[in-house]
Design an enzyme around this catalytic site. Sequence first.
Site, PDB file in Angstrom:
ATOM      1  N   CYS A 100     129.279 121.914 -47.999  1.00 29.48           N
ATOM      2  CA  CYS A 100     128.524 120.725 -48.375  1.00 29.48           C
ATOM      3  C   CYS A 100     129.151 119.541 -47.672  1.00 29.48           C
ATOM      4  O   CYS A 100     130.125 119.703 -46.931  1.00 29.48           O
ATOM      5  CB  CYS A 100     128.521 120.519 -49.887  1.00 29.48           C
ATOM      6  SG  CYS A 100     130.110 119.983 -50.497  1.00 29.48           S
ATOM      7  N   ARG A 160     134.284 123.950 -49.941  1.00 30.98           N
ATOM      8  CA  ARG A 160     134.086 124.186 -51.372  1.00 30.98           C
ATOM      9  C   ARG A 160     133.732 125.629 -51.736  1.00 30.98           C
ATOM     10  O   ARG A 160     132.609 125.926 -52.151  1.00 30.98           O
ATOM     11  CB  ARG A 160     133.052 123.226 -51.938  1.00 30.98           C
ATOM     12  CG  ARG A 160     133.507 121.782 -51.825  1.00 30.98           C
ATOM     13  CD  ARG A 160     132.516 120.814 -52.392  1.00 30.98           C
ATOM     14  NE  ARG A 160     132.534 120.754 -53.837  1.00 30.98           N
ATOM     15  CZ  ARG A 160     131.679 120.058 -54.560  1.00 30.98           C
ATOM     16  NH1 ARG A 160     130.747 119.355 -53.969  1.00 30.98           N
ATOM     17  NH2 ARG A 160     131.758 120.042 -55.866  1.00 30.98           N
ATOM     18  N   ASP A 201     136.403 111.480 -57.033  1.00 35.66           N
ATOM     19  CA  ASP A 201     135.057 110.904 -57.115  1.00 35.66           C
ATOM     20  C   ASP A 201     135.056 109.371 -57.108  1.00 35.66           C
ATOM     21  O   ASP A 201     133.992 108.750 -57.142  1.00 35.66           O
ATOM     22  CB  ASP A 201     134.329 111.413 -58.374  1.00 35.66           C
ATOM     23  CG  ASP A 201     133.967 112.889 -58.261  1.00 35.66           C
ATOM     24  OD1 ASP A 201     133.992 113.428 -57.141  1.00 35.66           O
ATOM     25  OD2 ASP A 201     133.657 113.506 -59.300  1.00 35.66           O
ATOM     26  N   ARG A 261     121.151 111.142 -57.716  1.00 36.11           N
ATOM     27  CA  ARG A 261     121.694 112.388 -58.271  1.00 36.11           C
ATOM     28  C   ARG A 261     122.684 112.078 -59.394  1.00 36.11           C
ATOM     29  O   ARG A 261     122.865 112.904 -60.298  1.00 36.11           O
ATOM     30  CB  ARG A 261     122.438 113.177 -57.186  1.00 36.11           C
ATOM     31  CG  ARG A 261     121.542 113.823 -56.167  1.00 36.11           C
ATOM     32  CD  ARG A 261     122.339 114.749 -55.298  1.00 36.11           C
ATOM     33  NE  ARG A 261     123.236 115.538 -56.128  1.00 36.11           N
ATOM     34  CZ  ARG A 261     124.364 116.090 -55.712  1.00 36.11           C
ATOM     35  NH1 ARG A 261     124.737 115.955 -54.471  1.00 36.11           N
ATOM     36  NH2 ARG A 261     125.119 116.775 -56.534  1.00 36.11           N
TER      37      ARG A 261
HETATM   38  N1  EPU Z   1     138.400 125.462 -54.951  1.00 31.32           N
HETATM   39  C1  EPU Z   1     138.630 126.657 -54.321  1.00 31.32           C
HETATM   40  N2  EPU Z   1     138.012 127.773 -54.791  1.00 31.32           N
HETATM   41  C2  EPU Z   1     137.165 127.740 -55.857  1.00 31.32           C
HETATM   42  C3  EPU Z   1     136.935 126.499 -56.504  1.00 31.32           C
HETATM   43  C4  EPU Z   1     137.571 125.381 -56.026  1.00 31.32           C
HETATM   44  O1  EPU Z   1     139.384 126.714 -53.353  1.00 31.32           O
HETATM   45  O2  EPU Z   1     136.636 128.785 -56.239  1.00 31.32           O
HETATM   46  C5  EPU Z   1     139.067 124.235 -54.472  1.00 31.32           C
HETATM   47  C6  EPU Z   1     138.079 123.210 -53.927  1.00 31.32           C
HETATM   48  O3  EPU Z   1     137.722 123.465 -52.582  1.00 31.32           O
HETATM   49  C7  EPU Z   1     138.839 121.921 -54.111  1.00 31.32           C
HETATM   50  C8  EPU Z   1     139.601 122.166 -55.410  1.00 31.32           C
HETATM   51  O4  EPU Z   1     139.641 123.588 -55.576  1.00 31.32           O
HETATM   52  O5  EPU Z   1     139.748 121.756 -53.063  1.00 31.32           O
HETATM   53  C9  EPU Z   1     139.017 121.541 -56.646  1.00 31.32           C
HETATM   54  O6  EPU Z   1     137.606 121.766 -56.685  1.00 31.32           O
HETATM   55  P1  EPU Z   1     136.813 121.952 -58.055  1.00 31.32           P
HETATM   56  O7  EPU Z   1     136.428 123.380 -58.195  1.00 31.32           O
HETATM   57  O8  EPU Z   1     137.566 121.319 -59.160  1.00 31.32           O
HETATM   58  O9  EPU Z   1     135.485 121.118 -57.760  1.00 31.32           O
HETATM   59  P2  EPU Z   1     134.071 121.400 -58.402  1.00 31.32           P
HETATM   60  O10 EPU Z   1     134.233 122.030 -59.718  1.00 31.32           O
HETATM   61  O11 EPU Z   1     133.207 122.084 -57.396  1.00 31.32           O
HETATM   62  C10 EPU Z   1     133.836 119.154 -59.708  1.00 31.32           C
HETATM   63  C11 EPU Z   1     132.852 118.018 -59.755  1.00 31.32           C
HETATM   64  C12 EPU Z   1     132.942 117.216 -58.471  1.00 31.32           C
HETATM   65  C13 EPU Z   1     134.383 116.674 -58.362  1.00 31.32           C
HETATM   66  C14 EPU Z   1     135.382 117.847 -58.409  1.00 31.32           C
HETATM   67  C15 EPU Z   1     136.826 117.404 -58.416  1.00 31.32           C
HETATM   68  C16 EPU Z   1     131.092 118.907 -61.150  1.00 31.32           C
HETATM   69  C17 EPU Z   1     129.687 119.385 -61.270  1.00 31.32           C
HETATM   70  N3  EPU Z   1     131.500 118.573 -59.934  1.00 31.32           N
HETATM   71  O12 EPU Z   1     133.488 119.953 -58.570  1.00 31.32           O
HETATM   72  O13 EPU Z   1     132.055 116.116 -58.597  1.00 31.32           O
HETATM   73  O14 EPU Z   1     134.541 115.981 -57.148  1.00 31.32           O
HETATM   74  O15 EPU Z   1     135.155 118.641 -59.593  1.00 31.32           O
HETATM   75  O16 EPU Z   1     137.071 116.571 -59.486  1.00 31.32           O
HETATM   76  O17 EPU Z   1     131.796 118.800 -62.145  1.00 31.32           O
HETATM   77  C18 EPU Z   1     130.563 114.416 -57.835  1.00 31.32           C
HETATM   78  O18 EPU Z   1     130.245 114.213 -59.012  1.00 31.32           O
HETATM   79  O19 EPU Z   1     130.204 113.652 -56.890  1.00 31.32           O
HETATM   80  C19 EPU Z   1     131.365 115.601 -57.504  1.00 31.32           C
HETATM   81  C20 EPU Z   1     131.469 116.076 -56.259  1.00 31.32           C
END
Ligand code: EPU
Length: 418
Positions: free
Chosen positions: A116, A121, A305, A397
């Site tokens: 993305c 991600r 964020d 969004r």
């Molecule tokens: N990661 C991995 N593997 C995974 C999952 C995550 O390597 O399976 C890595 C990611 O690449 C990143 C880190 O772990 O480097 C943290 O990512 P996280 O999984 O916490 O992100 P997310 O759950 O996909 C949520 C928010 C995002 C926010 C991030 C970080 C939701 C729906 N989305 O994303 O929000 O930036 O946590 O706080 O809760 C936004 O609202 O604009 C947005 C992008």
Amino acid sequence: MDKLIIEGARKLQGEIRISGAKNAALPLIAATLLAPGWHVIHNVPDLRDTRTILALLETLGAEWKREGSTLLVKTDSLNNFEASYELVKTMRASILVLGPLLARMGKARVSLPGGCAIGARPIDFHLLGLKKMGASLDLEDGYVTASVKKKLSGGTIYFDVPSVTGTENILMAAVLAKGETVIKNAAREPEITNLVDMLISMGARIAGKDTDRLTINGVKSLKPAEITTIPDRIETGTYLIAVGTAGGEANLTHCNPSHLPSLIEKLRAAGLTVKDSGNSIYVSRPAKVQSIDIKTQPYPGFPTDLQAQLMALMSLATGLSVITEAIFENRFMHVAELKRMGAEIKINGNSAIVKGIAQLKGAQVMATDLRASASLVVAGLAAHGVTEISRIYHLERGYEDMAGKLKALGARVRKEKE
Ligand code: EPU
């Protein structure tokens, strides 16, 4: 497509109400898949993303209705277990249905989100966790198909780095699993606590709330929930930073200042007056803002964020600021656009070095993601002249009625067709 036109260099003044949090509402809505009956979720923001997840739930057989900001969702007659590419490509958070569908139906097929605008991600933590709980996974044709013979079973899951939606997915899978699941190095964002509260109100057994170690003891069935979505800390932070950048003073109501510990400290260090009391925050800006350094981190560290919006503030501060992005590898897409408005920013690896200048100038700009768009709005409010921000569907969004709220603060903004 709509664009947002801002006539900048006007101080902001007034009071606005903060909406429910997008990133809390999405998992709360997904969690309704876990139990039949009407679930009641209060304070749900009306956003493109909340409409997308409701559209996804509809394709699975759910019914819903909205009464003001209260959402009622019923998932009694689920007849599909697939989240299509068409929906997942518009919103990565669609992956949140994977855990609950697998727990309730024993089967789920979800399109892989892919890359993305803010980085690769991956979802490997979600998949590894479900595998540890006994799910069979099959990756084919861009979809992950997960299934389990009888029931998911408990296991110990360790995240290399805390993942927000990863923690949420495993939580939702574990509440109906057989036995005990332990999530180590779990994310601690307030949105996760909101989900834990909802699951507990449904009858789930979860210990370790607000910590990085969550222990879930599976139960046979759950009952429908009634829960209130927490206030949006990123929306709150965006308006605090907007006042800091454009100047003036504002009162933000219906928010939760305790969810923004690092931002409030940093804004005070930059010289802003920030007074929090209960569920409101007052902010005002002195004549000059001082440069500060930040590094994004998982909660309670500085939120990724809000990184882009803080960069807009630092582009008008006194001195040099180093902004380090440590969560996502490609989250500097706003830099080139801020530079079109006159900002002096250099990128060095995962840091941006921002030299504060006296004035930004309005320009035609375009953003590729939600928070980058928000930083251009913040910059546009302070800039001299007119700023035109294209593709504001990104803003829609995640920010409820942004133009209306900015107008309430005295900004000159209007939407126009492109
Ligand atoms: N990661 C991995 N593997 C995974 C999952 C995550 O390597 O399976 C890595 C990611 O690449 C990143 C880190 O772990 O480097 C943290 O990512 P996280 O999984 O916490 O992100 P997310 O759950 O996909 C949520 C928010 C995002 C926010 C991030 C970080 C939701 C729906 N989305 O994303 O929000 O930036 O946590 O706080 O809760 C936004 O609202 O604009 C947005 C992008």
